[in-house]
Each structure stands twice: as structure tokens, then as C-alpha cells.
Design an enzyme around this catalytic site. Structure first.
Site, PDB file in Angstrom:
ATOM      1  N   GLU A 113     -66.405 -47.423  -3.258  1.00 24.18           N
ATOM      2  CA  GLU A 113     -67.718 -47.166  -3.854  1.00 24.18           C
ATOM      3  C   GLU A 113     -68.180 -48.290  -4.775  1.00 24.18           C
ATOM      4  OE1 GLU A 113     -65.368 -44.941  -3.397  1.00 24.18           O
ATOM      5  OE2 GLU A 113     -66.333 -43.516  -2.050  1.00 24.18           O
ATOM      6  N   HIS A 160     -66.346 -31.365  -3.543  1.00 23.52           N
ATOM      7  CA  HIS A 160     -67.567 -31.480  -2.733  1.00 23.52           C
ATOM      8  C   HIS A 160     -68.683 -30.621  -3.314  1.00 23.52           C
ATOM      9  CE1 HIS A 160     -64.306 -32.751  -0.056  1.00 23.52           C
ATOM     10  NE2 HIS A 160     -65.203 -33.551   0.491  1.00 23.52           N
TER      11      HIS A 160
END
Ligand SMILES: Cc1ncc(C[n+]2csc(CCOP(=O)(O)OP(=O)(O)O)c2C)c(N)n1
Ligand SMILES: [Mg+2]
Length: 734
Positions: A464, A534
Site C-alpha cells: 500500500e 473487512h
């Protein structure tokens, strides 16, 4: 230690065999000496408390001057670190500019008094503003090199265009420019070093990585940071690189290495890794004392390798300069530094009124009329994503209209690239003949690679920081990266880049540089089974970063119009997409056409009411609407619901207008309640609207914990229509 070259041919061998002229050697010495003397002058000023920090290039001068002389300022690109004074002098930064930064003058062209000394920036020389963070600059260099390659293959993309960020982003490219980035040997421990090497190698980018190995990272010796003590050995298997491990105290050896490295890069053969062994002639900075952790013998051994002393000896030994001529040259440089210091001490200081200048773009206001197509829609045209449908038609999901906006904007603006994890249809293009393509784990980028090609839409490595760091480099070079973080839950490795680089680039360079990239990130829970990793929220962590715009739409139309503004505007934007809302029936809308934009900072009254105001956003909007309908039906309470739509900036006027009308207010969000986004809004209401309130300001949010997997637990953790209704009734009865 000679130059060990491996893995690549040295195409610049003719230049490498030329003798340096006496004049060139003298110029090298002059720059090295000037750098040392500017350091010494600053050290004096620091001791006199006339400046506030000092960090020197002492011991690194040979490497740095050689790098500067081998490359071309204003043509090549430079991402230095905080110890690169001699490099900058060789590139053309003046002692005056350095001293102005040291005193923090208003006329400090690098930062307007915002950054420490030795944090250079110069658009004219292509020195991109550097931070104090070790290693972040490497990924910027990679993105910059990618952008250069892109523009040279698509020169039409460089054209200026009115009506968006392109009007304010200068673009230049040549096709064979090289990007230099520098770091210390200790910093090679950072993950971003390896992430940058990965992409530079994989994409054969023209980036020279210069490791200035002085053997220490503050007090930590090299063998602690680097297994085996030699970074060259560890990186030797990266494909496509030119490698040179050299004596970084000999400027001629260094110059040869950089000439060869630059030739390798310019020829398009890939990146280069120059590992220079130098010395740290002084302590880490003036805040450090190396006698606390280095033996006298070690320090004396380093002193014998001091590049300035060695070069001076050479000039004398080879009869290039006499002792008197050396003295004369040194005196002239001493004068330069002394006069620069004197002028800087007289320079005007920054005005406190200017503190917030350049936090955001002053050229293009995303809250302004340029982006207000909501009330006066432009005529629709062809567009609308995969289907390519015209404006109007059946109501479409948020996922559809985000995808449609990406298609439209990529058609309109050739500077847009889209990358992230799994965002391509298929990295192995030949597969596309027989498969449909992936296009994102949520399919938001579906069809983009197929329409716009693999140069504009591609998969990143699973890293990321790599995604956001490269975006900073792309954007600084004038491109518009629209990148995806696959799940908000995994944005954290990019946090350093977002907080210290992306959002800060403009302010810390006093407006000289900016990184107006867009980061799209699916966020939130209510998924049934999303669990801890999530379902995360956390928007307030990002609204706490000056310089970053944060958008959080609740429905398809807003998502379409706000994403368009995010892409066209001149600020970096974190665009949060609620996963639960992607395909819900709630909030679907017909395709609004390729020019539909919504300004930032404009809330929407999604349900007018008179008894109570509920301020919210994201997936709580439909839940609040359900609660409000029941409040009306079952309790006769008429709730006004405000959807903020953008969280930074946010629409204070709309909040104040509504609260003045109803005198009761709840701020509701999905994120945890403590230190959440609502805390700021509630505090401001209590502060500025106290007289208008008939009851305390209430907040609704998740329990102060992460979201659990078992649906029973998830339901209890996150705010639900029932809990919102309870709060509404409680507040009305207060
Ligand atoms: C990400 C980050 N962590 C820690 C620091 C604090 N720090 C500044 S310089 C430094 C040591 C760097 O050593 P090295 O990379 O060898 O470069 P040198 O200063 O020796 O040239 C540290 C730990 C920082 N600036 N950035
Ligand atoms: Mg070091």
C-alpha cells in the site's frame, strides 16, 4: 575499494575513460569545500542560537558533488534526503537559499520558513520538496520516473487544459531524463526502500538509487541495520539494475559511476544502484554527539578518509593548485557563505497571518461553482462506463456510477492512471481474449484496462505504501493518479505516505509542489461476516490531516458527482466508498452524464424535518432514514436528516441552519464513538450554537471496539435503525 559493476553494460565507457581536466577537478573541489563551509557557517550560527537546527553533508561531499555534476538540473529529476547539501550546490541551489532556510526566512524559497534547513525544493532545478521521513522519497522518485515515461509515450497528455487541475500543473519531459533519489544506509531497512526497488526493477525505470553509506544511522552501526553489513550484497539479484559499489570519498570514482549509471538509465535499460562508502565527518546532527557511541580510533580512521582533505592533497600532489591558490579559493568560498549568512539574518521573517497558506490549492476551489453541476446539469453525452450508455436510463447502483465516472474521466483526461491491487482486468493481457477480466475485488474498475490499455490501468505490487508513494511522484509531475486501496482496513501501510507526504507536499513547499492524487478506498461494515479486517471505519483519522480532502458519499448520484470533483480538483482526496452501499437498492440513480459534478462541502438535506436534526453520512444515512420514518409514524417526531457527503471540508452552514431551526441535534456515524468524527462536530455545535440548543448534543456511533465476525455481535457493535430511533425519542423527550 574499486568500482564493482555487474548486471549491466556500461554504455558510457567513452566518457568514463576521459581524463578530468584540471579545471573540472578544481570545480569539484570548490563545490565540496563550499558545502563543508556552509555547514560550518551554519554550525556557528546554531551555536549562537541564530538558527534552530543543523544537519551536515560533511563526509558525503565527493559522492554528492559527483552525482550533481553527472546529471542535469532542470532536465533530470531529484528526490534528495536531508543530508544532500553538496548535491544541491552542484545542481545550482545557492548558499543564500540554504541560509534563508536555516533562519526560517519568509524568502526561504524551499518552504517559506516551514522546513528545517537542508530540506531543499526547487521547481526550476527539478528538486522535489523532501521531508524528514527517511525513505518516503524513493517511491516518489519511482512515480516521477513512471510519469516521465508516460508523457514521452503520450505527449498529447501533457497539453494544458482549462477547467481542472491541469490548468495549474506544469509538465515537462524529454524521454531520456533520469531520476536520482538518495538515502542513507540505515534507511535501507525501511520497507519502502524495498518497495521502490521492486517497482523500479520490474518496470525498468530510469531511477538512480544513491545509498550514501556513512556506516551509521544516528548511533546505530551498519551491521545492525543490514544483515552482513553490506546492502550491495543484498540487492544484487534485482533484475535490470546497473550496480556500482564505490569509494564514496573519491569524487572521480564517484563521477565515473554516476556517468555510467545515468547512461544505463537514459538508454532505457533500467534503474541503477550506486552504493558509496563515505564517512560521517561530524555527528549525525548538531543534536547528536558521536563521542557517546564511537571509539576514538574509529573516528580517527574516518578522519583520514575525509573527502575534502583527500581532494585537497590530490590537487597539491598533482600540481593542479598551489597552497596559495587553494587558500585563495577557500577564502572566496568562505566569503560566499559568510555573506549569504549575513543577508539571511537580515531577511524578513514569515508573517503569522500566512500560516495556513497552501494547506490546500489556492488555484482551484473544490467547493466552488466550477464543480456545481448538481443544480444546473450540463447536457449528457456518450459515456457511462462499460455499457457506454447515454445520460438517463434505469436507476444504477453506486458501484455502476463510480465505474461510469472513472470511464468518463479517463476518456476526458489522458493524464489519469488507475492502479492498485487487482484493479486491472487481467495483467496477462492475452487472457482477455477469452476471459471477462477482474477489474477490482468489488469490480469498481471493471473494463478500464480493456478500454484504456495496460499503461493506464494496471495492477500494483501488494504494497500500500508503494501505491500511495508512487502516486505522490506521479502527481508532483503533473499526472492524475486515481489509485485504489483494496480495503480501508489495509490503508495503514500507506499512512506514512498519506500523512507525511501526500497531504503535506503543498504546505511544506509553500505552494511550489503539490500531489493532487485520488485514493479510492472501500470502507465500512454492515456486511454480515466482514469481521475485524473487512469492516473498519476510521475516517476521523484522515480528517485530522490538514491538506487532505475526505469524501464519503451515501448514494450513487453523489458518488458519481463527488468522484468527478475529486478527480478534477487540485487537492489530494481520500474518496471513501461504503462497501455495503455499492449494490444496494437504496440510493440508485440514472446515469447523470459525463459532466455531472458536485462541489465539496455541500451537505444535502435528505429528509426535511422540524423537531430534531440528525447529522450523518455514509451507510448510516439509509439507517437514519428508516429510524426517522418510524419516529414520525410511531412517535410523531419530525426528524431532519443532513447527509454531509464530504467530511473535509464539511458544511458547517448547513448544520448551523438546521440546528437553529430544530434546536436539537444528534450526530451519528458508523465509526467508534470515542474520538470519532462526531466528537468534533458535537463540540463545535456546543461551542457556537449553544444559545440555539434546547437539549444537549447527542452522539451515536459504534461501540468502542472492532467489528466482530458473528452477525449477532456485529449488529450489537454497529449503530442500527433501532438504536438511532431510541436516541431520537430520548432527545425529543429531553
Ligand atoms: C521514518 C523515520 N524514522 C526515523 C527517523 C529519525 N531519524 C532521522 S535520521 C535517522 C538515521 C538515518 O540514518 P541513515 O539512513 O544511515 O542516514 P544518515 O543520516 O546516516 O545519512 C533516523 C533514525 C526519521 N527521520 N524518519
Ligand atoms: Mg548512515
Amino acid at each position: 575499494m574499486g568500482m564493482a559493476v555487474s548486471s549491466a553494460r556500461v554504455s558510457d565507457s567513452a566518457a568514463a575513460s576521459d581524463q578530468l581536466s584540471a579545471q573540472q577537478l578544481v570545480e569539484i573541489y570548490r563545490l565540496m569545500y563550499l558545502s563543508r563551509h556552509v555547514d560550518d557557517r551554519e554550525i556557528m550560527l546554531k551555536r549562537q542560537q541564530k538558527i534552530y537546527f543543523q544537519i551536515s553533508a560533511a563526509g558525503h561531499e565527493a559522492l554528492q558533488v559527483a552525482a550533481g555534476l553527472a546529471l542535469r538540473p532542470g532536465y533530470d529529476w531529484f528526490f534528495p534526503y536531508y543530508r544532500d547539501r553538496a548535491l544541491c550546490l552542484a545542481l545550482g541551489v545557492t548558499p543564500d537559499e540554504m541560509m534563508l532556510q536555516a533562519v526560517g526566512a519568509a524568502t526561504d524559497t524551499s518552504s517559506g520558513g516551514r522546513q528545517m534547513p537542508a530540506h531543499p525544493s526547487s521547481p526550476a532545478l527539478h528538486i522535489v520538496s523532501t521531508s524528514s521521513s527517511t525513505t518516503t522519497q524513493l517511491l516518489h522518485a519511482v512515480g516521477c520516473a513512471e510519469a516521465g515515461r508516460y508523457f514521452s509515450r503520450h505527449p498529447e497528455a501533457a497539453a494544458k487544459a482549462e477547467g481542472d487541475y491541469r490548468a495549474f500543473r506544469e509538465v515537462s519531459f524529454h524521454g531520456d531524463e533520469v531520476v536520482l533519489t538518495c538515502l542513507g544506509e540505515g534507511s535501507t531497512s525501511q520497507g519502502e526502500f524495498w518497495e521502490a526497488m521492486n517497482t523500479a526493477s520490474n518496470q525498468k525505470l530510469p531511477v538512480i538509487f544513491l545509498v550514501e553509506d556513512n556506516g551509521y544511522a544516528i548511533s546505530v552501526p551498519v551491521e545492525v541495520n543490514t544483515p552482513g553489513g553490506n546492502i550491495s550484497k543484498l540487492v544484487a539479484n534485482f533484475p535490470n539494475f546497473f550496480f556500482a559499489e564505490i569509494d564514496g570519498t573519491d569524487p572521480e570514482i564517484c563521477l565515473r559511476a554516476f556517468q555510467a549509471a545515468a547512461a544505463h538509465c537514459r538508454a532505457g535499460n533500467g534503474p541503477a544502484f550506486v552504493h558509496g562508502h563515505c564517512v560521517r565527518a561530524y555527528s549525525h546532527s548538531l543534536s547528536d554527539d558521536d563521542r557517546l557511541y564511537r571509539s576514538a580510533a574509529e573516528r580517527e580512521a574516518d578522519a583520514l578518509r575525509d573527502p575534502i582533505a583527500k581532494m585537497q592533497m590530490r590537487l597539491l600532489r598533482e600540481g593542479i593548485l598551489t597552497e596559495a591558490q587553494i587558500n585563495e579559493l577557500e577564502q572566496s568560498q568562505n566569503h560566499l557563505a559568510a555573506e549569504a549568512a549575513e543577508r539571511a539574518l537580515e531577511a524578513p521573517l514569515p508573517e503569522v497571518q500566512g500560516i495556513t497558506a497552501h494547506v490546500y490549492s489556492e488555484d482551484l476551489d473544490p467547493t466552488g461553482a466550477t464543480f456545481d453541476h448538481e443544480h444546473a446539469q450540463a447536457p449528457g453525452g456518450a459515456g457511462g462506463g462499460k455499457a457506454g450508455s447515454a445520460k438517463g436510463g434505469d436507476p444504477r447502483t453506486m458501484a455502476d456510477l463510480i465505474n461510469a465516472c472513472l470511464h468518463d474521466e479517463m476518456r476526458r483526461d489522458p493524464r489519469i492512471v488507475v492502479y492498485g491491487e487487482d484493479v486491472a482486468d487481467a495483467s496477462r493481457e492475452q487472457a482477455l481474449a477469452e476471459v471477462k477480466g477482474k477489474g477490482g475485488v468489488f469490480k469498481l474498475t471493471a473494463g478500464l484496462q480493456t478500454e484504456f490499455g495496460s499503461e493506464r490501468v494496471f495492477n500494483s505490487p501488494l504494497a500500500e505504501a508503494n501505491i500511495v508513494g508512487r502516486a505522490v511522484g506521479y502527481a508532483a509531475r503533473g499526472m492524475k493518479p486515481v489509485v485504489e486501496i483494496q480495503f480501508f482496513d489495509y490503508i495503514w501501510p500507506a499512512m506514512h505516505q498519506i500523512h507525511n507526504e501526500l497531504a503535506l507536499m503543498r504546505w511544506r513547499s509553500h505552494g511550489a509542489w503539490a500531489a493532487p492524487a485520488v485514493i479510492r478506498a472501500p470502507i465500512g461494515g454492515y456486511l454480515t461476516g466482514g469481521a475485524i479486517y473487512h469492516s473498519q471505519s476510521g475516517e476521523s483519522i484522515f480528517t485530522h490531516i490538514p491538506g487532505l480532502r475526505v469524501v464519503f458519499p451515501s448514494n450513487a448520484l453523489d458518488a458519481n458527482g463527488l468522484l468527478r470533483t475529486a478527480i478534477r480538483c487540485d487537492d489530494p482526496v481520500l474518496f471513501l466508498e461504503h462497501k455495503r452501499l455499492y449494490r444496494e437498492t437504496f440510493g440508485r440513480a440514472p446515469y447523470p452524464g459525463p459532466e455531472f459534478a458536485i462541489p465539496f462541502g455541500k451537505a444535502k438535506v435528505v429528509r426535511p424535518g422540524t423537531h430534531l436534526t440528525l447529522v450523518t453520512y455514509g451507510a448510516v444515512v439509509p439507517r437514519a432514514l428508516q429510524a426517522a420514518e418510524r419516529a414520525q409514524r410511531e412517535h410523531g417526531i419530525d426528524v431532519e436528516i443532513l447527509d454531509l457527503r464530504t467530511l473535509n471540508p464539511y458544511d458547517w452552514e448547513a448544520i448551523a441552519t438546521s440546528v437553529r431551526k430544530t434546536s436539537r441535534v444528534i450526530v451519528a456515524h458508523e465509526d467508534m464513538i470515542s474520538w470519532g468524527y462526531g466528537a468534533e462536530i458535537a463540540a463545535r455545535i456546543a461551542d457556537e450554537l449553544f444559545e440555539d440548543l434546547d437539549a444537549p448534543v447527542k452522539r451515536i456511533g459504534a461501540m468502542d471496539t472492532f467489528v466482530a465476525y458473528q452477525p449477532l455481535l456485529e449488529d450489537a457493535i454497529l449503530p442500527q435503525p433501532n438504536s438511532i430511533l431510541k436516541a431520537i425519542v430520548g432527545l425529543k423527550e429531553y
